[in-house]
Write a protein that holds these residues in place. Structure first.
Motif, PDB file in Angstrom:
ATOM      1  N   UNK A 106      13.520  -4.050   7.864  1.00 42.04           N
ATOM      2  CA  UNK A 106      13.795  -4.416   6.479  1.00 42.04           C
ATOM      3  C   UNK A 106      12.518  -4.772   5.737  1.00 42.04           C
ATOM      4  N   UNK A 107      11.572  -5.411   6.395  1.00 43.87           N
ATOM      5  CA  UNK A 107      10.314  -5.816   5.766  1.00 43.87           C
ATOM      6  C   UNK A 107       9.557  -4.612   5.221  1.00 43.87           C
ATOM      7  N   UNK A 108       9.593  -3.480   5.916  1.00 41.90           N
ATOM      8  CA  UNK A 108       8.810  -2.319   5.517  1.00 41.90           C
ATOM      9  C   UNK A 108       9.534  -1.403   4.535  1.00 41.90           C
ATOM     10  N   UNK A 109      10.808  -1.659   4.242  1.00 42.69           N
ATOM     11  CA  UNK A 109      11.543  -0.781   3.345  1.00 42.69           C
ATOM     12  C   UNK A 109      11.068  -0.943   1.898  1.00 42.69           C
ATOM     13  N   UNK A 110      11.136   0.147   1.136  1.00 43.32           N
ATOM     14  CA  UNK A 110      10.763   0.047  -0.266  1.00 43.32           C
ATOM     15  C   UNK A 110      11.657  -0.953  -0.991  1.00 43.32           C
ATOM     16  N   UNK A 119       8.056   0.577  -4.446  1.00 40.00           N
ATOM     17  CA  UNK A 119       7.541  -0.417  -3.508  1.00 40.00           C
ATOM     18  C   UNK A 119       6.387  -1.160  -4.164  1.00 40.00           C
ATOM     19  N   UNK A 120       6.134  -2.360  -3.666  1.00 45.72           N
ATOM     20  CA  UNK A 120       5.007  -3.155  -4.130  1.00 45.72           C
ATOM     21  C   UNK A 120       4.107  -3.448  -2.945  1.00 45.72           C
ATOM     22  N   UNK A 121       2.813  -3.251  -3.149  1.00 43.34           N
ATOM     23  CA  UNK A 121       1.813  -3.423  -2.101  1.00 43.34           C
ATOM     24  C   UNK A 121       0.940  -4.633  -2.398  1.00 43.34           C
ATOM     25  N   UNK A 122       0.562  -5.336  -1.374  1.00 44.68           N
ATOM     26  CA  UNK A 122      -0.428  -6.415  -1.507  1.00 44.68           C
ATOM     27  C   UNK A 122      -1.805  -5.812  -1.285  1.00 44.68           C
ATOM     28  N   UNK A 123      -2.113  -4.794  -2.057  1.00 45.69           N
ATOM     29  CA  UNK A 123      -3.383  -4.076  -1.942  1.00 45.69           C
ATOM     30  C   UNK A 123      -3.710  -3.489  -3.309  1.00 45.69           C
ATOM     31  N   UNK A 168      -2.886   6.775   1.002  1.00 46.87           N
ATOM     32  CA  UNK A 168      -1.976   7.862   0.656  1.00 46.87           C
ATOM     33  C   UNK A 168      -2.602   9.224   0.930  1.00 46.87           C
ATOM     34  N   UNK A 169      -3.841   9.398   0.512  1.00 47.36           N
ATOM     35  CA  UNK A 169      -4.468  10.718   0.591  1.00 47.36           C
ATOM     36  C   UNK A 169      -5.290  10.952   1.854  1.00 47.36           C
ATOM     37  N   UNK A 170      -5.875   9.905   2.424  1.00 44.73           N
ATOM     38  CA  UNK A 170      -6.745  10.101   3.584  1.00 44.73           C
ATOM     39  C   UNK A 170      -6.069   9.835   4.923  1.00 44.73           C
ATOM     40  N   UNK A 171      -4.951   9.131   4.904  1.00 44.60           N
ATOM     41  CA  UNK A 171      -4.279   8.770   6.154  1.00 44.60           C
ATOM     42  C   UNK A 171      -2.846   9.275   6.210  1.00 44.60           C
ATOM     43  N   UNK A 172      -2.560  10.406   5.573  1.00 44.94           N
ATOM     44  CA  UNK A 172      -1.194  10.927   5.537  1.00 44.94           C
ATOM     45  C   UNK A 172      -0.634  11.115   6.946  1.00 44.94           C
ATOM     46  N   UNK A 173      -1.496  11.441   7.897  1.00 46.18           N
ATOM     47  CA  UNK A 173      -1.035  11.650   9.277  1.00 46.18           C
ATOM     48  C   UNK A 173      -0.521  10.361   9.909  1.00 46.18           C
ATOM     49  N   UNK A 174      -0.836   9.211   9.325  1.00 41.61           N
ATOM     50  CA  UNK A 174      -0.359   7.936   9.850  1.00 41.61           C
ATOM     51  C   UNK A 174       0.943   7.472   9.195  1.00 41.61           C
ATOM     52  N   UNK A 175       1.213   7.900   7.977  1.00 39.96           N
ATOM     53  CA  UNK A 175       2.409   7.411   7.307  1.00 39.96           C
ATOM     54  C   UNK A 175       3.512   8.448   7.135  1.00 39.96           C
ATOM     55  N   UNK A 176       3.200   9.727   7.181  1.00 42.50           N
ATOM     56  CA  UNK A 176       4.252  10.741   7.069  1.00 42.50           C
ATOM     57  C   UNK A 176       4.804  11.000   8.466  1.00 42.50           C
ATOM     58  N   UNK A 177       6.103  10.968   8.607  1.00 45.76           N
ATOM     59  CA  UNK A 177       6.765  11.110   9.901  1.00 45.76           C
ATOM     60  C   UNK A 177       6.628  12.532  10.459  1.00 45.76           C
ATOM     61  N   UNK A 182       7.922   6.409   2.253  1.00 50.30           N
ATOM     62  CA  UNK A 182       7.342   5.315   1.470  1.00 50.30           C
ATOM     63  C   UNK A 182       7.293   4.028   2.293  1.00 50.30           C
ATOM     64  N   UNK A 183       8.327   3.774   3.064  1.00 49.79           N
ATOM     65  CA  UNK A 183       8.325   2.591   3.931  1.00 49.79           C
ATOM     66  C   UNK A 183       7.182   2.672   4.939  1.00 49.79           C
ATOM     67  N   UNK A 184       6.940   3.866   5.463  1.00 52.24           N
ATOM     68  CA  UNK A 184       5.848   4.055   6.417  1.00 52.24           C
ATOM     69  C   UNK A 184       4.485   3.891   5.726  1.00 52.24           C
ATOM     70  N   UNK A 185       4.390   4.322   4.462  1.00 49.93           N
ATOM     71  CA  UNK A 185       3.151   4.117   3.700  1.00 49.93           C
ATOM     72  C   UNK A 185       2.904   2.631   3.498  1.00 49.93           C
ATOM     73  N   UNK A 186       3.941   1.884   3.129  1.00 48.22           N
ATOM     74  CA  UNK A 186       3.816   0.427   2.964  1.00 48.22           C
ATOM     75  C   UNK A 186       3.285  -0.185   4.256  1.00 48.22           C
ATOM     76  N   UNK A 187       3.877   0.197   5.373  1.00 51.47           N
ATOM     77  CA  UNK A 187       3.462  -0.340   6.673  1.00 51.47           C
ATOM     78  C   UNK A 187       2.015   0.036   6.997  1.00 51.47           C
ATOM     79  N   UNK A 188       1.631   1.270   6.713  1.00 51.54           N
ATOM     80  CA  UNK A 188       0.266   1.734   7.005  1.00 51.54           C
ATOM     81  C   UNK A 188      -0.759   1.004   6.146  1.00 51.54           C
ATOM     82  N   UNK A 189      -0.461   0.835   4.859  1.00 52.77           N
ATOM     83  CA  UNK A 189      -1.376   0.092   3.982  1.00 52.77           C
ATOM     84  C   UNK A 189      -1.494  -1.345   4.463  1.00 52.77           C
TER      85      UNK A 189
END
Length: 182
Positions: free
Chosen positions: A15-19, A38-42, A51-60, A167-174
């Protein structure tokens, strides 16, 4: 059976990582729109970089053509490709970049996954802004036009779920990128 016992303990972690918001805005025979937020603390620049350089970490990897997220790249310039390329020469274009403003957003065109086979057009707009508290508020809006196969509401809901997962995975990665190194 054991998984069911631990599910109530694991649920808060997911739940924490969901948009913050997700919805099907509209779904009709020839158009549907889904929106995620989603809101990021970044900072916006940190979010854009991830988003652009680490897509392999956040896209399933489950939503790739060849089963490996490390084959994904986003070229953040007009005409750039959100692509998947394997070492053995297989390639797939997920989306095409049509707009980039590191301070405001990035836009892509194309049909994701099975939408490619339907001959529809899609525009995925990812926009962001700094909030008054210094956080980054991001919105993803995917508008798909053209004759879709099957129930447009069901298809829109499925697309909404997949984009929400990304998007949830992007939040987690950031968030992980901001954690201090030990």
């Amino acid at each position: 059976m054991r998984t069911a016992l631990f599910l109530p303990l694991l649920l808060p972690l997911f739940v924490v990582a969901l948009p913050a918001s997700a919805r099907v805005v509209s779904a009709e025979a020839n158009v549907f729109v889904v929106e995620q937020g989603a809101t990021f603390s970044a900072s916006p620049s940190a979010v854009f970089k991830t988003l652009t350089e680490d897509v392999q970490h956040w896209w399933s990897a489950e939503h790739t053509y060849f089963g490996k997220a490390h084959n994904l790249t986003i070229e953040p310039h007009a005409g750039g490709c959100f692509c998947e390329r394997t070492d053995d020469g297989r390639q797939a274009e997920h989306l095409r970049v049509v707009f980039v403003d590191r301070h405001r957003g990035i836009k892509f065109t194309g049909g994701l996954g099975p939408l490619k086979d339907m001959g529809v057009s899609g525009t995925l707009s990812m926009t962001w802004a700094t909030t008054s508290t210094g956080k980054t508020k991001m919105t993803w809006r995917y508008r798909v036009t053209g004759p879709v196969e099957g129930d447009p509401q069901a298809l829109a809901a499925a697309v909404d779920t997949v984009l929400g997962e990304q998007l949830a995975r992007l939040v987690e990665t950031v968030h992980k990128a901001k954690l201090p190194k030990r």
